[in-house]
Design a protein around this motif. Sequence first.
Motif, PDB file in Angstrom:
ATOM      1  N   UNK A  69      -0.716-105.977  70.082  1.00  0.00           N
ATOM      2  CA  UNK A  69      -0.596-104.367  70.447  1.00  0.00           C
ATOM      3  C   UNK A  69      -1.459-103.786  69.335  1.00  0.00           C
ATOM      4  N   UNK A  70      -2.485-103.169  69.858  1.00  0.00           N
ATOM      5  CA  UNK A  70      -3.480-102.594  68.687  1.00  0.00           C
ATOM      6  C   UNK A  70      -2.973-101.555  67.977  1.00  0.00           C
ATOM      7  N   UNK A  71      -2.889-101.407  66.705  1.00  0.00           N
ATOM      8  CA  UNK A  71      -2.637-100.059  65.875  1.00  0.00           C
ATOM      9  C   UNK A  71      -3.687 -99.330  65.293  1.00  0.00           C
ATOM     10  N   UNK A  72      -3.939 -98.329  65.394  1.00  0.00           N
ATOM     11  CA  UNK A  72      -4.930 -97.681  64.668  1.00  0.00           C
ATOM     12  C   UNK A  72      -4.541 -96.681  63.871  1.00  0.00           C
ATOM     13  N   UNK A  73      -5.655 -96.346  62.914  1.00  0.00           N
ATOM     14  CA  UNK A  73      -5.473 -95.450  61.859  1.00  0.00           C
ATOM     15  C   UNK A  73      -4.252 -95.674  60.986  1.00  0.00           C
ATOM     16  N   UNK A  74      -4.169 -97.091  60.599  1.00  0.00           N
ATOM     17  CA  UNK A  74      -2.801 -97.582  60.211  1.00  0.00           C
ATOM     18  C   UNK A  74      -2.748 -97.477  58.635  1.00  0.00           C
ATOM     19  N   UNK A 102       1.962 -98.501  54.563  1.00  0.00           N
ATOM     20  CA  UNK A 102       3.334 -98.225  54.764  1.00  0.00           C
ATOM     21  C   UNK A 102       3.699 -98.472  56.321  1.00  0.00           C
ATOM     22  N   UNK A 103       3.215 -97.883  57.152  1.00  0.00           N
ATOM     23  CA  UNK A 103       3.206 -98.124  58.360  1.00  0.00           C
ATOM     24  C   UNK A 103       3.231 -99.548  58.902  1.00  0.00           C
ATOM     25  N   UNK A 104       2.366-100.338  58.265  1.00  0.00           N
ATOM     26  CA  UNK A 104       2.298-101.521  58.895  1.00  0.00           C
ATOM     27  C   UNK A 104       3.410-102.746  58.125  1.00  0.00           C
ATOM     28  N   UNK A 105       3.701-102.137  57.112  1.00  0.00           N
ATOM     29  CA  UNK A 105       4.849-102.722  56.291  1.00  0.00           C
ATOM     30  C   UNK A 105       6.161-102.568  57.227  1.00  0.00           C
ATOM     31  N   UNK A 106       6.255-101.460  57.558  1.00  0.00           N
ATOM     32  CA  UNK A 106       7.578-100.700  58.274  1.00  0.00           C
ATOM     33  C   UNK A 106       7.527-101.805  59.456  1.00  0.00           C
TER      34      UNK A 106
END
Lengths: 532, 167, 239
Positions: free
Chosen positions: B146-151, B154-158
């Motif tokens: 799943x690709x997450x953009x404008x990351x 904090x959001x990544x660590x969550x």
Amino acid sequence: MIDELEEIAQREQEAARQFPHTINVCVAAGCLSNRGDKVLEALQGEVKARGLEGRCRARGVGCMGLCCQGPLVAVVSGGRPTMYQTVTPEDAPALVDSLEGEPVRRLLLPTDQPFFSRQTKIVLENSGAIDPERIEDYVAAGGYSSLFKVLAMMSPTEVIDEVHRSGLRGRGGAGYPTGLKWSTVAKASGENKFVICNADEGDPGAFMDRSVLESDPHRVLEGMAIAAYAVGAKYGYIYVRAEYPLAIKRLEKALRQANQMGALGRRVGRMTFDFSVDLRLGAGAFVCGEETALIASIEGKRGQPRARPPYPAERGLWGHSTLINNVETFANIPSIIRHGGAWLASIGTEKSKGTKVFALAGRIKNTGLIEVPMGIRLRDIIYDIGGGVVGDGRFKAVQTGGPSGGCIPAPFLDMPVDYESLAEVVSIMGSGGMIVLDDTSSMVDVARYFMEFSMSESCGKCVPCRVGTVQMHGLLTKIARGEGTAGDVALLEELSDMVRNTSLCGLGIAAPNPVLSTLKHFRNEYDALLKG
Amino acid sequence: MPVISGSVAPPTDDKRWRLVDGAMRRCGYRASALIEVLHAAQSAFGFLDKDSLRYVARALRAPLSAVYGVATFYHYFAMKPPGEHTCVVCTGTACHVNGAQKLLAAVKERFGLAPGETSADGQISLLQAHCVGSCGLAPVAVLDRELLGRLSADRLADRLSGWRRAS
Amino acid sequence: MPQEVRIRTLTIDGRPVGAREGETILQVARENGIAIPTLCHLDGLGPIGACRMCLVEIAGSRRLLPACVTPVAEGMEVKTDSERLRKYRRMVLEFLFSERNHICSVCVSNGHCELQSFAQQHGVTSVRVPYLHPRLEVDATHRRFVVDHNRCILCTRCVRVCDEIEGAHTWDVMARGWQSRVITDLAQEWGTSESCTSCGKCVHVCPTGALFEKDKSVAEMVKRRQFLPYLKQMREPRE
């Protein structure tokens, strides 16, 4: 065969006319990662729930360009598109409401802005307008008519002459004249010749080829088939990055469809022309963008380049004469045949003809994919089309050509974008990555970043590239940390000169470019970091 | 096709070898199909171990060292088993100038992982990629496809913590 | 040999020379007693143009070309020696010295090493780039031979002789770039290699002390390669 194509096209157009409304949803990689597929599902569900299937079709299409505002949706009613941005699945009811009413204002994406109006679309003409998974859509847009025209009415020499006349140059980076390359392969002796499409787009910050393959795969296949006819090849390969699963999936589907329709395979268009195409997956090696390394990889070996001459045109895949062009180059071919070489040559500059697709990214407002005429000013791309620098930062440079290119500073923004002008400022056209840097970026860090890339992608065969990239990376790291001396900068320049003049292949030869260009345009940033 | 090749039996009775066999059969046990076969083996098992390489080498009649040389030349091939979950942080140019290093630093700080490492509990593998081609959304990471953009860091660590909790 | 041999004429360092079509610049230079330095090249093995020691200047070409793989052409004007070429060759040697741990005084090949003698010939007295000091293993598991990766310059002569002449293909290269390393079989200890015939050809073609025989003194560590052109000839199909 041409008649049959026309029949398909007419049938498609007829079918399309039955729908007063068409909703196009981008399902290329950028929008997909923003749930474009869910948006499509929601719209299809909504259309069905309201019993509008007979009047409206919602379908997935390729890239519409403005990736930063995805998912993008275009509602086409009576031939007129209304574009919407950042659409969510929850917006589906409102959009379906709009079919018979007012547009949904809060989602409107104005199409009269320069991002759209200043582009000239050839390679991307179908991107975002057709369903990439249906060959009929491509045919309805005029697809494969160039191939069948060529087979029915033109000799191979005539095809090559047309490409010559267009002035098309390779879009993979170096800008070698395409017609010349084709005629060399055509003249080479041997029964088994190959046509290879280089889709191993490896420059970090570049996604042009990916987008073309995801949005309009048949265009590339048609270009390859025309090339095969012109040079006398029976077999083709598309070498595509394994990191592009969606492009691979759509290519596989396109190949099946083209074989079934008789646009590829045995006796193409019922003529005495056979051309079969296979996919080969890359496996994460940037150096395989280098022709001879790519060939080694297709042969199942380590992707190490070999000395040229002999060039692949004389001795390529399995030792046979081989034509290698990249995705964008092949994607230009059907249009050249349809409108004539003179038509393409009328676009662009004296030495750089036609258009170029760029991937705009970095610290810029409008990120995405654009196609512009050669010769356009850098300023127009960055400020008009790109909308300028994002946030509060100030423009510092634009990086073109990836690890083989350079950084162009503000004073050169008015220069035209063409092969020669870019080379003059120590950069290259490259495959089309264009990354805007603002004052938050240190140019020494940018040079170090690219050297780290080249170092980890060096195949290790020749000494200057294998060791030189490590040594240059070490020096750049030292300078970036504030531990470098003037002697280190001098040594860095000396190593750059040596690596560029003695390396075996393009990767090593171009690896010092980011260093040389930042030293030329931003030497003050190096000096400011020096010790003492 | 060649009797010699057909006579090589897979190292175990694991059904996934059929996928590898299928790939080899489709390309007629040509040694030049090595990279395709390695792709098949990796997608079947998640990585390439020495048993796979030895088997492929025998079946394709390719030298062991040549097979190993090819498998380690291409970075797409993993020689170690991946963790339960994979996080690929893109370090392409657009992501680099938009803060990819901050993402990597956050994963290092919060999870003690450097690129190429797998957490001790086998839950998370951290990888970096030189551009996944979604520069318009930089910085990006791919979490289990799943690709997450404008990351943000904090959001990544969550998200990574979420994997931990779910296990 | 076909009866009709096409002849090409060219000049090397200003001297007019004749060559058979298909010959490389290096072959023609050597036939005429003109020395071009080479490291990865070895007569009898397939040339790869990797070390870049044999780069030469060709009139009218911006690029420097490796003499070992570049075929001669009619009217070619080749220059094998210039200040620029000497500088680049010295830098290639400096790069090799910096890459791994080449400490001649403690090397088994001291006095019989091609890298060492080139350094002397080319006046490489100091290395201006930092030493990278990798810590690499020494594999002494083979009954008769040792591989010391600290001395390897990745010329791949061992790989080629094992593949092209012995036919075992025990050796190859793993990984890429600066992490490249020569391996036997599945990168396993040499002593456990299933394919090695222990013929020792790799040891004798190695230009440095990376491959050597056990139980030999430094004075005895002379590599013998006379067998190579002979074996190559014997392995060519004959009528």
